[in-house]
Design a protein around this motif. Structure first.
Motif: not given
Length: 154
Positions: A84-111
């Motif tokens: 609703q136009d408001i910015i809510i800061e959320v926690g930073s991710w570590n490299d493992a979280q980022i890698t896992a999300e990129r992999k999940r995203d790639k698989l979801a797109k492929a499917h």
């Protein structure tokens, strides 16, 4: 710490060359929103709308984007939600979280774009991510694992 706490939304046909800080430009024709990173670094953040990317919600007065915006390729690595136009800061991710999300995203797109292909085993992906997070978080990871198992049993 994010410098921008609220965005003004503007519906436009095409994205301008120069972006105003604190403004999210929304092009329905191109199914995309663009804004300057809310940390103040000046990086352009592009959020395409699609079933496998972002979803924009306009309630007649404000704009929300889902899922969160993680600027993992930028030096700032900021992570926030636009609700609703408001910015809510959320926690930073570590490299493992980022890698896992990129992999999940790639698989979801492929499917999504090739439904006849074997669907991704997202449950197994989540288990792998959970195991990695448990290793990264130590005692907190063990507690999260215990809670996950407790929820599964119920």
């Amino acid at each position: 710490m994010l410098k921008i706490k609220k965005l003004e939304h503007r519906f436009i046909r095409s994205i301008p060359r120069e972006l105003d800080v604190g403004v999210i430009y929304i092009s329905m024709e191109y199914a995309t929103a663009v804004h300057c990173c809310c940390c103040g670094c000046g990086e352009q953040v592009v959020t395409p709308f699609s079933p496998t990317d972002w979803k924009m919600i306009y309630d007649g007065e404000s704009v929300s984007l889902t899922p969160s915006i993680g600027n993992w390729y930028s030096a700032c690595r900021s992570h926030y939600i636009i609700k609703q136009d408001i910015i809510i800061e959320v926690g930073s991710w570590n490299d493992a979280q980022i890698t896992a999300e990129r992999k999940r995203d790639k698989l979801a797109k492929a499917h999504y774009y090739n439904p006849s292909a074997k669907p991704p085993n997202l449950e197994e992906e989540m288990k792998d991510t959970s195991r990695q997070l448990s290793r990264d978080l130590g005692v907190m990871g063990n507690l999260l694992g215990w809670l996950r198992n407790l929820i599964r049993k119920n």
